[in-house]
Write a protein that holds these residues in place. Structure first.
Motif, PDB file in Angstrom:
ATOM      1  N   ARG A  10      50.880  20.790  74.090  1.00 24.87           N
ATOM      2  CA  ARG A  10      51.968  20.063  74.213  1.00 24.87           C
ATOM      3  C   ARG A  10      53.376  20.818  74.527  1.00 24.87           C
ATOM      4  N   ALA A  11      53.340  21.681  73.567  1.00 24.64           N
ATOM      5  CA  ALA A  11      54.611  22.642  74.048  1.00 24.64           C
ATOM      6  C   ALA A  11      54.525  23.221  75.479  1.00 24.64           C
ATOM      7  N   GLU A  56      57.236  11.985  71.196  1.00 23.57           N
ATOM      8  CA  GLU A  56      55.718  12.257  70.403  1.00 23.57           C
ATOM      9  C   GLU A  56      54.710  11.802  71.470  1.00 23.57           C
ATOM     10  N   GLU A  61      57.356  16.128  68.244  1.00 22.95           N
ATOM     11  CA  GLU A  61      58.669  17.106  68.685  1.00 22.95           C
ATOM     12  C   GLU A  61      59.585  16.863  67.652  1.00 22.95           C
ATOM     13  N   ILE A 111      55.824  20.473  77.496  1.00 19.29           N
ATOM     14  CA  ILE A 111      57.446  19.925  77.441  1.00 19.29           C
ATOM     15  C   ILE A 111      58.503  21.017  77.806  1.00 19.29           C
ATOM     16  N   LEU A 158      56.935  21.597  66.769  1.00 23.15           N
ATOM     17  CA  LEU A 158      56.111  20.518  66.955  1.00 23.15           C
ATOM     18  C   LEU A 158      55.188  20.244  65.439  1.00 23.15           C
ATOM     19  N   LEU A 177      60.554  25.827  69.884  1.00 25.48           N
ATOM     20  CA  LEU A 177      60.131  24.473  70.231  1.00 25.48           C
ATOM     21  C   LEU A 177      59.325  24.092  68.919  1.00 25.48           C
TER      22      LEU A 177
END
Length: 277
Positions: free
Chosen positions: A221-222, A168, A251, A225, A260, A258
């Protein structure tokens, strides 16, 4: 409610030049120092089309809430409160800088239901982003309308997050962030900047963080990552979040893509999302 069924199928088209300046300002607002827009950069990141094709509604055609008055492109639904409930995106190609593009919008559906807090109306709008005759992105945008808040009524319990967190990051949107996002998206909705209005008229405890801003924080953020370009994204708003609240971008495990979640520090669920690559 007013019969608005003849609004389904209504269309609208907006053209815009894909120039670097909105993207450069968005980069500063997001604190995204990994995305550069120097000469020679060819494309706009996925989802950043939100900073283009903006609706320039004249001031005398806005409603009490600061949005464009209902009854133009969107139907004249009588329920006064309006929020972004969710969206689904596919990214088939890239928007190139230095060329004009078009956003084609169609009202797909309208439904009514009874929620825990009263009557609700949902409108889904489909947007196609077209450049050079090719559809490079599609978006289905869910808008929810609800009745005015009764300050004395008991509030339904907020949904709670229960999935284990894999990783996170945290972010705390403040008044400057909300102002900048409103400016970048030409969003006049007073719940994001007018404290007397949001507390005295809509009876929220404070300024509301934009749903699309929370969605973009999850999406970005995805991207970080995975380290690669997304092909699809979806999100659903679960509960409002207020200015100055710490948002955990968590996450969690997913069968595909993915996943989140945006949570507050007490695991209240703010938004869920899935990004595919």
């Amino acid at each position: 409610m007013t019969d608005t069924s003849d609004w389904v199928g209504r269309t609208r088209s907006v053209n815009d030049d894909i120039v670097r300046s909105p993207a450069t300002r968005a980069r500063a607002m997001l604190g995204d120092w990994s995305t550069a827009f120097a000469e020679g950069d060819a494309i706009l990141p996925p989802l950043w089309h939100w900073f283009y094709f903006l609706e320039a509604t004249p001031r005398d055609e806005t409603g009490l809430d600061g949005h464009a008055a209902k009854g133009g492109f969107l139907p004249p639904i009588a329920l006064p409160r309006r929020m972004y409930a969710g969206g689904r995106f596919t990214f088939r190609g890239d928007l190139a800088f230095g060329a004009e593009a078009e956003k084609r919008s169609t009202i797909l559906s309208m439904t009514e239901k009874q929620g825990r807090s009263g009557p609700l109306a949902f409108v889904t709008v489909r947007h196609e982003i077209v450049q050079g005759g090719t559809v490079v992105a599609t978006e289905e945008h869910d808008i929810v309308y609800r009745e005015a808040e009764d300050p004395a009524a008991a509030k339904p319990p907020a949904p709670r997050a229960d999935k284990p967190v894999l990783s996170e990051e945290s972010v705390t949107p403040d008044e400057v962030t909300l102002f900048r996002f409103s400016a970048l998206t030409y969003n006049g909705h007073r719940i994001h900047y007018d404290q007397p209005y949001v507390t005295g008229v809509e009876h929220y405890p404070g300024l509301i963080v934009h749903g699309p801003l929370v969605a973009m924080l999850l999406f970005e953020r995805a991207r970080r990552i995975a380290g690669k370009r997304p092909s699809a994204f979806s999100f659903r708003a679960m509960s409002p979040v207020f200015c100055g609240t710490e948002i955990r971008l968590a996450e969690v495990a997913a069968e595909t893509g993915l996943a989140l979640e945006a949570r507050d520090t007490d695991d209240r669920l703010i938004m869920i999302s899935t990004t595919e690559f």
